[in-house]
Design an enzyme around this catalytic site. Structure first.
Site, PDB file in Angstrom:
ATOM      1  N   GLY A 208      81.788 -25.491 -75.843  1.00  0.00           N
ATOM      2  CA  GLY A 208      81.657 -24.641 -74.660  1.00  0.00           C
ATOM      3  C   GLY A 208      82.770 -23.621 -74.584  1.00  0.00           C
ATOM      4  O   GLY A 208      83.200 -23.241 -73.484  1.00  0.00           O
ATOM      5  N   HIS A 270      85.024 -31.044 -65.852  1.00  0.00           N
ATOM      6  CA  HIS A 270      85.110 -31.005 -64.386  1.00  0.00           C
ATOM      7  C   HIS A 270      83.901 -30.316 -63.759  1.00  0.00           C
ATOM      8  O   HIS A 270      83.697 -30.400 -62.548  1.00  0.00           O
ATOM      9  CB  HIS A 270      86.408 -30.334 -63.934  1.00  0.00           C
TER      10      HIS A 270
END
Length: 368
Positions: A208, A270
């Protein structure tokens, strides 16, 4: 009972409590004043004037109407009191840069260029969900059509990524914010603890990793490490091939992570719930060798209660502010060590080590 307790408080205690209440009520004014300073370009203007500038000169530098001078004086007075600027000693109505406002200066070598981060985090699209928290709490059990997070409640059921796609101006601002924050953190990390963190590995996949800013910084600092970025196909398709000595791989982190010595997850977990985090981490565990052979997953994220300054209440408060912001925008939580431990255990890892070396954020080495 409450009334009798209030009557037992001395007048000065009641007034002190009122002052504290007002401070909380009007705290948003500090954030909005910071936003104003960033949008006007005040940090850069002070830098151009040599690091200290009077308010009349600042008005001229910013090409503001002269009639705004007394109002700018009041704005700068608040920001100086907050420590964002410094009321220059011995110079009337003058302000200088502090460590905080230097972070916002964009000039290369003079600041860290973090104004885009402040601008995006204080954008109305990000701030507006906080105005809908109470109504969202009441509607949370309202059925299948109830919005999952306050962000969706105020943006027509859309999530952050859909809004960023639909609103190019906001999308660009958000991408700029993530890019400048990533550059800043990687610069700090590679100056300090990077050598120990990347010692012994010859390959790394940044899962990512967007346009590859972190991977490029690692590749430049450690030429022996072969760096790749795993991103969604449409992201990879938008990038220039061969840029920065980093390979881009199109794929889905929930399905497969390429084989590598180490996997980097920077500000990824997160944004997801516990179940999704476990799925991502299992794919990462499959990609790296055993702990004995040097395999590891490097998580850069916030650990509530851990920071570079143990016992710093402001650091903890900032972590909790970030957590509630994430609750409103994405729904996913910021985690304390106990919550991280459970995720790592459920994903099948044997251990971890938290390195609180990034201010309010940490590096976590997770071992297969």
């Amino acid at each position: 009972m409450d009334a009798s307790r209030d009557s037992a408080l001395a007048a000065d205690e009641l007034l002190q409590a009122q002052a504290e209440l007002w401070n909380h009520v009007f705290a948003y004014t500090k954030s909005m004043s910071l936003r104003c300073a960033v949008e006007l370009g005040i940090p850069d203007a002070v830098h151009r004037r040599g690091g200290v500038v009077t308010v009349p000169d600042l008005v001229a530098e910013l090409a503001l109407p002269r009639s705004r001078e007394p109002f700018l004086l009041r704005l700068m007075r608040l920001l100086a009191h907050a420590g964002i600027f410094d009321a220059a000693a011995g110079v009337e109505d003058a302000n200088g840069l502090t460590a905080v406002s230097r972070l916002l200066v964009s000039a290369s070598g003079a600041g860290q260029g973090l104004s885009p981060f402040a601008r995006a985090m204080l954008h109305p699209i990000i701030v507006s969900p906080s105005m809908a928290l109470a109504s969202w709490f009441r509607a949370a059990d309202g059925g299948a059509n109830a919005p999952r997070v306050p962000f969706a409640a105020v943006h027509g059921g859309r999530d952050l990524w859909t809004v960023a796609k639909d609103d190019p101006e906001f999308g660009a601002a958000f991408n700029d914010a993530m890019a400048c924050d990533g550059r800043f953190v990687m610069d700090v990390l590679l100056r300090g603890d990077g050598d120990a963190l990347f010692r012994g590995i010859t390959s790394l996949v940044d899962v990512g990793g967007g346009s590859g800013g972190a991977a490029k910084a690692i590749a430049a600092a450690f030429p022996h490490v072969r760096c790749s970025v795993l991103e969604l196909p449409h992201v990879v398709a938008s990038l220039r091939p061969g840029d920065g000595g980093v390979e881009f791989v199109a794929g889905d982190m929930f399905e497969h992570v390429p084989k590598t010595d180490a996997v980097l997850l920077k500000w990824i977990l997160h944004g997801w719930g516990d179940d999704e985090c476990v799925r991502i981490l299992r794919r990462c565990k499959e990609a790296v060798p055993s702990r004995e052979d040097g395999g590891k997953v490097i998580v850069m994220d916030l650990v509530v209660g851990s920071s570079s300054s143990p016992g710093d209440e402001r650091a903890t408060e900032t972590q909790l502010l970030w957590d509630v912001m994430m609750m409103g925008v994405a729904g996913s939580p910021e985690r304390d060590e106990r919550e991280w431990r459970k995720i790592f255990h459920d994903a099948g890892f044997s251990g971890y080590k938290i390195l609180p070396v990034l201010g309010i954020r940490s590096v976590i080495e997770v071992y297969p």
